[in-house]
Scaffold this motif. Structure first.
Motif, PDB file in Angstrom:
ATOM      1  N   UNK A 122       0.820  -1.208   0.000  1.00 33.34           N
ATOM      2  CA  UNK A 122       0.000   0.000   0.000  1.00 33.34           C
ATOM      3  C   UNK A 122       0.859   1.265   0.000  1.00 33.34           C
ATOM      4  N   UNK A 123       2.089   1.152   0.531  1.00 40.26           N
ATOM      5  CA  UNK A 123       3.019   2.299   0.510  1.00 40.26           C
ATOM      6  C   UNK A 123       3.795   2.335  -0.797  1.00 40.26           C
ATOM      7  N   UNK A 124       3.593   1.331  -1.649  1.00 41.46           N
ATOM      8  CA  UNK A 124       4.351   1.188  -2.897  1.00 41.46           C
ATOM      9  C   UNK A 124       5.850   1.072  -2.616  1.00 41.46           C
ATOM     10  N   UNK A 125       6.189   0.297  -1.575  1.00 39.97           N
ATOM     11  CA  UNK A 125       7.588   0.082  -1.217  1.00 39.97           C
ATOM     12  C   UNK A 125       8.196  -1.013  -2.098  1.00 39.97           C
ATOM     13  N   UNK A 126       9.278  -0.680  -2.786  1.00 42.49           N
ATOM     14  CA  UNK A 126       9.947  -1.653  -3.650  1.00 42.49           C
ATOM     15  C   UNK A 126      10.530  -2.789  -2.841  1.00 42.49           C
ATOM     16  N   UNK A 127      11.067  -2.434  -1.654  1.00 43.19           N
ATOM     17  CA  UNK A 127      11.648  -3.431  -0.754  1.00 43.19           C
ATOM     18  C   UNK A 127      10.592  -4.462  -0.341  1.00 43.19           C
ATOM     19  N   UNK A 128       9.399  -3.976  -0.026  1.00 40.67           N
ATOM     20  CA  UNK A 128       8.320  -4.882   0.371  1.00 40.67           C
ATOM     21  C   UNK A 128       7.868  -5.740  -0.798  1.00 40.67           C
ATOM     22  N   UNK A 129       7.834  -5.157  -1.994  1.00 37.97           N
ATOM     23  CA  UNK A 129       7.415  -5.922  -3.179  1.00 37.97           C
ATOM     24  C   UNK A 129       8.361  -7.099  -3.400  1.00 37.97           C
ATOM     25  N   UNK A 130       9.669  -6.846  -3.233  1.00 41.10           N
ATOM     26  CA  UNK A 130      10.649  -7.926  -3.382  1.00 41.10           C
ATOM     27  C   UNK A 130      10.423  -8.980  -2.298  1.00 41.10           C
ATOM     28  N   UNK A 131      10.173  -8.541  -1.058  1.00 43.11           N
ATOM     29  CA  UNK A 131       9.938  -9.488   0.038  1.00 43.11           C
ATOM     30  C   UNK A 131       8.704 -10.339  -0.245  1.00 43.11           C
ATOM     31  N   UNK A 132       7.617  -9.699  -0.715  1.00 43.63           N
ATOM     32  CA  UNK A 132       6.375 -10.432  -0.983  1.00 43.63           C
ATOM     33  C   UNK A 132       6.601 -11.454  -2.094  1.00 43.63           C
ATOM     34  N   UNK A 133       7.267 -11.027  -3.179  1.00 50.35           N
ATOM     35  CA  UNK A 133       7.532 -11.955  -4.282  1.00 50.35           C
ATOM     36  C   UNK A 133       8.367 -13.126  -3.788  1.00 50.35           C
ATOM     37  N   UNK A 134       9.321 -12.848  -2.901  1.00 52.29           N
ATOM     38  CA  UNK A 134      10.196 -13.911  -2.388  1.00 52.29           C
ATOM     39  C   UNK A 134       9.419 -14.888  -1.513  1.00 52.29           C
ATOM     40  N   UNK A 135       8.632 -14.374  -0.537  1.00 45.30           N
ATOM     41  CA  UNK A 135       7.970 -15.339   0.348  1.00 45.30           C
ATOM     42  C   UNK A 135       6.817 -16.062  -0.336  1.00 45.30           C
ATOM     43  N   UNK A 136       6.166 -15.403  -1.305  1.00 48.47           N
ATOM     44  CA  UNK A 136       5.118 -16.110  -2.050  1.00 48.47           C
ATOM     45  C   UNK A 136       5.729 -17.246  -2.871  1.00 48.47           C
ATOM     46  N   UNK A 137       6.827 -16.945  -3.563  1.00 48.97           N
ATOM     47  CA  UNK A 137       7.483 -17.978  -4.365  1.00 48.97           C
ATOM     48  C   UNK A 137       7.934 -19.134  -3.475  1.00 48.97           C
ATOM     49  N   UNK A 138       8.547 -18.794  -2.331  1.00 50.52           N
ATOM     50  CA  UNK A 138       9.014 -19.841  -1.411  1.00 50.52           C
ATOM     51  C   UNK A 138       7.830 -20.677  -0.925  1.00 50.52           C
ATOM     52  N   UNK A 139       6.687 -20.038  -0.661  1.00 50.00           N
ATOM     53  CA  UNK A 139       5.496 -20.757  -0.207  1.00 50.00           C
ATOM     54  C   UNK A 139       4.961 -21.688  -1.288  1.00 50.00           C
ATOM     55  N   UNK A 140       4.853 -21.184  -2.516  1.00 50.69           N
ATOM     56  CA  UNK A 140       4.370 -22.013  -3.632  1.00 50.69           C
ATOM     57  C   UNK A 140       5.279 -23.232  -3.831  1.00 50.69           C
ATOM     58  N   UNK A 141       6.597 -22.977  -3.850  1.00 50.57           N
ATOM     59  CA  UNK A 141       7.547 -24.070  -4.096  1.00 50.57           C
ATOM     60  C   UNK A 141       7.474 -25.103  -2.965  1.00 50.57           C
TER      61      UNK A 141
END
Lengths: 152, 146
Positions: free
Chosen positions: A121-140
């Motif tokens: 919601x803050x449009x934080x690039x750092x958070x976007x990278x974190x979200x992409x990382x933990x979602x990918x790790x969760x899916x895998x």
């Protein structure tokens, strides 16, 4: 891990619940000026009972917030609602999972709410990278556990 | 007042978790199971929450200070570093095993499922351990200026 428990697709309840989560994030920002990240709120609350580097020092509302989280299902059930839940029963796996979730969110400075809801919601690039990382790790992880190892 | 509003904020968050299905690990694990019993509901939770927060944040940031505090405390770090990536990956794996992230683990606690009673204390230990690792700089690159 147990085998899959089927769950119904609930777009409206999920959207409505999501709006409530977003509303809470806005309340915490508007009232306390803080990010409503549960890992961070828990760290701040824990900092009150043990020395913890990097924990927020404003503990009063954090403890109250956690109490509110705990009260939610109790109030729903008291009001005649039902709370459906299936928690994995492999206690060893749950201990490992808890350790990893705690360590990971402390190291990565946020969880699904802090990086996910608030960070995006803050449009934080750092958070976007974190979200992409933990979602990918969760899916895998779920793919490996359910479809490669076949439910240990 | 701070206690009351802290409690109410947590209550709204918890109700959102329960109503949305996010507090049910079976639903979370099915969301993560693209190749199997996929349940896309949680995308609606994330969408509803993020859009609401996006709009609401911009409304409350029009104030000069929060209602019951001195200043808005927004994370300033922008670096995409090793602790962020390692931490997020660890968290994702744990999330995929247990189906709980921190908020739902708290909200599920009063239902007293054995898995929750094990997960939450382990998570608190992990939070403490992770904070130590970070404070000691164990994940900083060798020779990197910090």
């Amino acid at each position: 891990m147990e085998m899959d428990t089927q769950t119904a697709f609930t777009p409206w309840a999920s959207l409505g619940g999501g709006v409530l989560i977003g509303l809470s994030a806005v309340m915490v920002m508007g009232i306390f000026g803080r990010i409503a990240g549960i890992a961070g709120i828990t760290m701040g609350a824990l900092g009150g009972i043990m020395p913890l580097r990097g924990a927020g020092s404003d503990r009063d509302w954090r403890w109250a917030f956690l109490l509110g989280l705990l009260a939610a299902p109790v109030i729903l059930i008291a009001a005649g609602g039902t709370v459906t839940q299936t928690v994995p029963q492999n206690l060893f796996a749950m201990a490992i999972a808890g350790l990893m979730v705690g360590t990971g969110t402390a190291l990565g400075s946020g969880c699904t709410s802090g990086h996910g809801v608030c960070g995006l919601a803050r449009l934080s690039g750092r958070s976007l990278v974190a979200v992409a990382t933990f979602m990918t790790a969760g899916f895998v992880t779920v793919f490996l556990l359910r479809h490669v190892l076949g439910g240990v | 007042m701070r206690i009351l509003w802290g409690f109410l904020s947590g209550l709204v968050f918890g109700l959102g978790l329960v109503i949305s299905g996010m507090a049910d690990p079976a639903k979370v694990l099915n969301f993560l199971d693209l190749a199997g019993s996929w349940d896309p509901s949680l995308a609606f939770v994330m969408g509803g929450a993020t859009v609401t927060a996006f709009i609401g944040y911009r409304l409350v940031w029009k104030r000069s200070t929060p209602v019951l505090d001195q200043a808005f405390d927004i994370p300033k770090s922008r670096s995409i570093d090793r602790p962020l990536l390692t931490g997020a990956a660890l968290f994702g794996i744990g999330w995929g095993i247990g189906g709980f992230c921190p908020g739902p683990a708290w909200t599920a606690l009063p239902l007293l499922a054995p898995g929750t009673l094990i997960f939450l204390p382990a998570m608190l230990v992990g939070l403490w351990g992770g904070a130590q690792i970070k404070a000691l700089g164990l994940l900083d690159a060798k020779g990197a200026a910090t």
